[in-house]
Design a protein around this motif. Structure first.
Motif, PDB file in Angstrom:
ATOM      1  N   PRO A   1      37.567 -20.718 -34.368  1.00  0.00           N
ATOM      2  CA  PRO A   1      38.646 -21.582 -33.720  1.00  0.00           C
ATOM      3  C   PRO A   1      37.545 -21.728 -31.983  1.00  0.00           C
ATOM      4  O   PRO A   1      37.196 -20.582 -31.489  1.00  0.00           O
ATOM      5  CB  PRO A   1      39.539 -20.521 -33.543  1.00  0.00           C
ATOM      6  N   PRO A   2      38.174 -22.735 -31.736  1.00  0.00           N
ATOM      7  CA  PRO A   2      37.329 -22.840 -30.250  1.00  0.00           C
ATOM      8  C   PRO A   2      37.160 -21.806 -29.179  1.00  0.00           C
ATOM      9  O   PRO A   2      36.832 -21.805 -28.182  1.00  0.00           O
ATOM     10  CB  PRO A   2      37.302 -24.343 -29.864  1.00  0.00           C
ATOM     11  N   GLN A   3      39.377 -21.510 -29.521  1.00  0.00           N
ATOM     12  CA  GLN A   3      39.370 -21.050 -28.364  1.00  0.00           C
ATOM     13  C   GLN A   3      38.897 -19.363 -28.180  1.00  0.00           C
ATOM     14  O   GLN A   3      38.758 -18.710 -26.911  1.00  0.00           O
ATOM     15  CB  GLN A   3      40.984 -20.336 -29.303  1.00  0.00           C
ATOM     16  N   ILE A   4      37.723 -19.116 -29.264  1.00  0.00           N
ATOM     17  CA  ILE A   4      36.878 -17.899 -29.478  1.00  0.00           C
ATOM     18  C   ILE A   4      35.676 -18.440 -28.954  1.00  0.00           C
ATOM     19  O   ILE A   4      35.519 -16.886 -27.916  1.00  0.00           O
ATOM     20  CB  ILE A   4      36.558 -17.398 -30.364  1.00  0.00           C
ATOM     21  N   THR A   5      35.204 -18.751 -28.899  1.00  0.00           N
ATOM     22  CA  THR A   5      33.731 -19.098 -28.145  1.00  0.00           C
ATOM     23  C   THR A   5      34.048 -19.851 -27.081  1.00  0.00           C
ATOM     24  O   THR A   5      32.975 -20.162 -25.858  1.00  0.00           O
ATOM     25  CB  THR A   5      33.095 -20.050 -29.227  1.00  0.00           C
ATOM     26  N   VAL A   6      34.512 -20.670 -26.750  1.00  0.00           N
ATOM     27  CA  VAL A   6      34.714 -21.256 -25.127  1.00  0.00           C
ATOM     28  C   VAL A   6      34.469 -20.848 -23.900  1.00  0.00           C
ATOM     29  O   VAL A   6      34.215 -20.850 -23.079  1.00  0.00           O
ATOM     30  CB  VAL A   6      35.544 -22.404 -24.846  1.00  0.00           C
ATOM     31  N   ILE A   7      35.395 -18.871 -23.739  1.00  0.00           N
ATOM     32  CA  ILE A   7      35.192 -18.852 -22.743  1.00  0.00           C
ATOM     33  C   ILE A   7      33.042 -18.186 -22.325  1.00  0.00           C
ATOM     34  O   ILE A   7      33.267 -18.391 -21.802  1.00  0.00           O
ATOM     35  CB  ILE A   7      36.088 -17.184 -22.581  1.00  0.00           C
ATOM     36  N   ALA A   8      33.234 -17.637 -23.590  1.00  0.00           N
ATOM     37  CA  ALA A   8      31.485 -17.414 -23.885  1.00  0.00           C
ATOM     38  C   ALA A   8      30.119 -18.777 -23.400  1.00  0.00           C
ATOM     39  O   ALA A   8      29.687 -18.452 -22.467  1.00  0.00           O
ATOM     40  CB  ALA A   8      31.098 -16.684 -25.049  1.00  0.00           C
ATOM     41  N   LEU A   9      31.117 -19.218 -23.647  1.00  0.00           N
ATOM     42  CA  LEU A   9      30.084 -20.601 -23.781  1.00  0.00           C
ATOM     43  C   LEU A   9      30.042 -20.813 -22.211  1.00  0.00           C
ATOM     44  O   LEU A   9      29.250 -21.674 -21.080  1.00  0.00           O
ATOM     45  CB  LEU A   9      30.299 -21.924 -24.718  1.00  0.00           C
ATOM     46  N   PHE A  10      31.545 -21.301 -21.671  1.00  0.00           N
ATOM     47  CA  PHE A  10      31.835 -20.780 -20.189  1.00  0.00           C
ATOM     48  C   PHE A  10      30.544 -20.161 -19.261  1.00  0.00           C
ATOM     49  O   PHE A  10      29.796 -20.905 -18.423  1.00  0.00           O
ATOM     50  CB  PHE A  10      32.819 -20.886 -19.722  1.00  0.00           C
TER      51      PHE A  10
ATOM     52  N   LEU B   1      24.029 -24.922 -16.234  1.00  0.00           N
ATOM     53  CA  LEU B   1      24.592 -26.823 -16.895  1.00  0.00           C
ATOM     54  C   LEU B   1      26.140 -26.730 -17.032  1.00  0.00           C
ATOM     55  O   LEU B   1      26.698 -27.740 -17.585  1.00  0.00           O
ATOM     56  CB  LEU B   1      24.458 -26.090 -18.040  1.00  0.00           C
ATOM     57  N   TYR B   2      26.925 -25.440 -15.966  1.00  0.00           N
ATOM     58  CA  TYR B   2      28.693 -25.691 -16.298  1.00  0.00           C
ATOM     59  C   TYR B   2      29.214 -27.234 -15.018  1.00  0.00           C
ATOM     60  O   TYR B   2      28.040 -27.383 -14.009  1.00  0.00           O
ATOM     61  CB  TYR B   2      29.323 -24.278 -15.263  1.00  0.00           C
ATOM     62  N   ASN B   3      29.766 -27.815 -15.382  1.00  0.00           N
ATOM     63  CA  ASN B   3      29.735 -29.331 -14.668  1.00  0.00           C
ATOM     64  C   ASN B   3      29.022 -30.090 -15.320  1.00  0.00           C
ATOM     65  O   ASN B   3      29.123 -31.405 -13.737  1.00  0.00           O
ATOM     66  CB  ASN B   3      30.196 -29.198 -13.154  1.00  0.00           C
ATOM     67  N   SER B   4      28.068 -30.011 -16.152  1.00  0.00           N
ATOM     68  CA  SER B   4      27.185 -31.388 -15.987  1.00  0.00           C
ATOM     69  C   SER B   4      27.034 -31.831 -17.550  1.00  0.00           C
ATOM     70  O   SER B   4      27.717 -31.180 -18.621  1.00  0.00           O
ATOM     71  CB  SER B   4      26.340 -30.693 -16.017  1.00  0.00           C
TER      72      SER B   4
ATOM     73  N   TYR C   1      37.148 -28.092 -25.178  1.00  0.00           N
ATOM     74  CA  TYR C   1      35.076 -27.439 -24.628  1.00  0.00           C
ATOM     75  C   TYR C   1      35.542 -28.621 -22.825  1.00  0.00           C
ATOM     76  O   TYR C   1      35.188 -28.315 -21.732  1.00  0.00           O
ATOM     77  CB  TYR C   1      34.527 -28.226 -25.485  1.00  0.00           C
ATOM     78  N   ALA C   2      35.788 -29.704 -23.076  1.00  0.00           N
ATOM     79  CA  ALA C   2      35.743 -30.924 -21.484  1.00  0.00           C
ATOM     80  C   ALA C   2      36.579 -30.278 -20.898  1.00  0.00           C
ATOM     81  O   ALA C   2      36.423 -30.233 -19.527  1.00  0.00           O
ATOM     82  CB  ALA C   2      35.580 -32.048 -22.214  1.00  0.00           C
TER      83      ALA C   2
END
Lengths: 271, 374
Positions: A113-122, A130-133, A208-209
């Motif tokens: 689920p995206p909830q698992i990957t979103v923190i790592a991606l952040f 690339l944050y905020n882009s 993610y957005a």
């Protein structure tokens, strides 16, 4: 027979109301003011406030949000189609040792689920600046949709007779040319399906957005709509107007391309 | 035109597994229509694909016109291939299908147009040039596949069971067209098929393959009448050759073959053998169904008859096929007799084999016993 038909029609009618009802309600609210909506949530518009769309577009930044969404989604879908098609073709048509291992690893990421990957991606996006882009968000969208894209296209590429590619090789075409001139044109139904699916999914993407974009000028449409939702109160009328601006392109895509979508899903299923 | 040489060609898909093709030695001469024939899985298509460059060669050497081709890519071998499924590009019309290969080789537009027009005229494709493959019939698609090979003007044409997907009537007419095309182009052609009729009628020479090995090579009628072993004898012909295990026995008029409870005089077979047979030797007597007549029909080399009981009768109109039992023999015997002969099931008949045409095989190895040159 007539009773059966009537029952079927009633069921279909009920489901249509259930499915289309909320959409019609939002559409009605989009041309009513928040005050009118507060007085009566479900009333038919007394006055049709079409200027709300112009207010949202020019006055509330929806022009920017719509542009950002279009840029991100179009770029992501283009990259997904190109990279996904090449990866799917390689996995479907070439025999190499790690073929099924790579396929399994790619395919297994769909279950997360995206909830698992979103923190790592952040963290990764922050690390690489690339944050905020929009570029960062585009790359994330490509990463999250690539497994499904590859899965759909790999199945299709597998069904293309190998003799077509053999004939092209004998005709003098190299591997990349065979991919461009033979595989891709034949895979058009499946490619259309993935383009449509990815466009619809990414256009509506919110999680993610909202984590990866905080800058006002980089917001996409789902985030723009969220602007009108405060802690204490919310501008229901403008939310509805924003939703309509966001929904209409998706509905149009579906109305005009649903046949292609279904054809692509079933392409190659029957000889 | 070109000569194709295969020297000890082999193919192995797994290092430790059995070879798909083993020790194939063939020389296909200029302008020959050479047929690779065999049952499914015998390695004929694999051999063809190795010649085409679509499969790597594990062992041996391939030469086309004297040049080694093992490491040469398919596109540089100057060959053209017609596939079983035609392999037409579905997103291109017939004209583009024909021209596709030429465009890649940097032919100028005028030359491409000339070659396409010529191939189209030879194959009768002019009315279909703007159509896509899905709008063509099976026979038309086959001709487009042929046209795609012809426009290339290659040294060698390769055909991988090109008629398999056609109906019976179309197969007959297309076979004749292919033979005529071969004569017209005078090109070297290597043709793979599992259909005996195609092989017998089209090939200058046929090569019978089995389990990755070459069993026999020769002109069709030579292979048909003088099979090298029991596999070739049992594969060619419909119904196939009768292969009857017999023991050589001494009889009042010389050596004979003990077939169950009966003995057949062997003189007319023995005169063709290079080496004499010994009493007690086990052999396999091969007699074609058309070389078995019913009692009363005389012919050169007819020995004494064999009594047989009719198990089934199949009247086909042009001929009658009989399945018969010989007393004491487990193997059923098939005979192809005159259409007016229709013995009933259970009848006892006399079979007169034309032993001058019979073939003897060694019972252990299955190899044909050497014949004296005619």
């Amino acid at each position: 027979m007539r009773l059966r038909q009537t029952l079927v029609l009633l069921l279909l009618g009920a489901y249509t109301l259930f499915a289309a009802g909320p959409f019609v309600w939002v559409a009605m609210m989009s041309v009513r003011t928040t005050t009118e909506i507060s007085r009566n949530h479900y009333a038919w518009p007394e006055q049709w406030h079409w200027h709300k769309f112009a207010d949202a577009w020019f006055g509330s930044g929806y022009q920017v949000y719509f542009t950002n969404s279009t840029l991100v989604v179009c770029s992501a879908v283009a990259l997904l189609t190109l990279v996904g098609a090449m990866a799917a073709y390689a996995l479907a048509r070439y025999r190499f040792r790690a073929n099924r291992t790579i396929y399994f690893i790619l395919f297994s990421t769909i279950i997360f689920p995206p909830q698992i990957t979103v923190i790592a991606l952040f963290q990764i996006l922050v690390q690489y600046g690339l944050y905020n882009s929009l570029i960062g968000l585009t790359l994330v969208y490509v990463a999250i949709q690539l497994p499904l894209t590859i899965y759909l296209l790999e199945t299709f590429f597998q069904r293309i007779p190998g003799e077509l590619f053999d004939a092209a090789r004998i005709d003098g075409y190299g591997e990349l040319e065979v991919f461009w001139k033979i595989a891709l044109p034949i895979a058009l139904p499946a490619l259309s399906t993935t383009v449509i699916l990815n466009t619809i999914l990414l256009w509506n993407e919110f999680l993610y957005a909202v984590v990866l974009i905080t800058d006002e000028s980089s917001r996409t449409l789902p985030l723009g709509i969220q602007r009108f939702m405060g802690d204490q109160q919310q501008d229901t009328g403008m939310i509805a107007t924003g939703l309509m601006i966001a929904i209409v392109p998706v509905v149009l895509i579906y109305v005009f391309f649903s046949e292609k979508l279904i054809k692509g899903m079933t392409a190659g299923a029957m000889k | 035109m070109a000569q194709v040489e295969l020297n000890k060609i082999g193919k192995r898909y797994a290092a430790s597994g059995p070879p798909a093709v083993h020790d194939v030695n063939l020389t296909i001469t200029h302008g020959e229509l050479f047929v690779l024939l065999g049952p499914s899985g015998c390695g004929k298509s694999t051999t063809l694909r190795m010649i085409a460059g679509l499969e790597s060669i594990s062992e041996g050497e391939l030469r086309i016109d004297g040049h080694a081709m093992n490491q040469v890519a398919a596109k540089d071998r100057d060959i053209a291939m017609v596939f079983q499924s035609y392999a037409l590009y579905p997103h291109m019309d017939v004209r583009d299908n024909l021209a596709f290969g030429l465009r890649r080789r940097n032919f100028d537009a005028m030359e491409i147009a000339r070659r396409v027009a010529l191939a189209s005229q030879i194959l009768g494709l002019d009315p279909y040039l703007a159509r896509k493959p899905h709008a063509l019939s099976g026979g038309q698609r086959q001709r487009v596949a042929l046209g795609r090979a012809i426009v290339r003007d290659p040294k060698v044409f390769l055909f991988d069971e090109p008629l398999s997907n056609l109906d019976a009537a179309l197969r007959v007419s297309t076979r004749a067209e292919l033979t005529a095309l071969h004569e017209r182009l005078n090109a070297t052609m290597i043709y793979v098929t599992h259909d005996q009729v195609e092989a017998m009628t089209m090939g200058s020479r046929i090569c019978i393959m089995n389990q990755g090995r070459v069993e026999q090579v020769g002109p069709p009628l030579e292979v048909y009448h003088h099979p090298a072993n029991t596999f070739v004898a049992g594969f060619l012909g419909s119904p196939p050759m009768n292969l009857l295990t017999a023991q050589v026995v001494a009889g009042p008029s010389g050596l004979g073959f003990a077939l169950g409870e009966q003995v057949l005089a062997a003189a007319s077979v023995l005169q063709h053998l290079e080496l004499p047979l010994a009493v007690g030797q086990s052999v396999v007597l091969g007699v074609r169904p058309e070389d078995l007549a019913l009692g009363g029909a005389a012919g050169p080399g007819n020995g004494d008859g064999l009594g047989a009981r009719v198990r089934t009768t199949e009247a086909l109109g042009a001929e009658t096929l009989l399945m018969l039992e010989l007393p004491g023999l487990d193997t059923a015997v098939r005979a192809r007799v005159d259409r007016d002969s229709r013995p009933a099931r259970g009848d006892t008949v006399q079979l007169l084999p034309d032993l001058a045409r019979a073939v003897l095989f060694d019972a252990k190895s299955g190899m044909a016993l050497a014949r004296r040159p005619d």
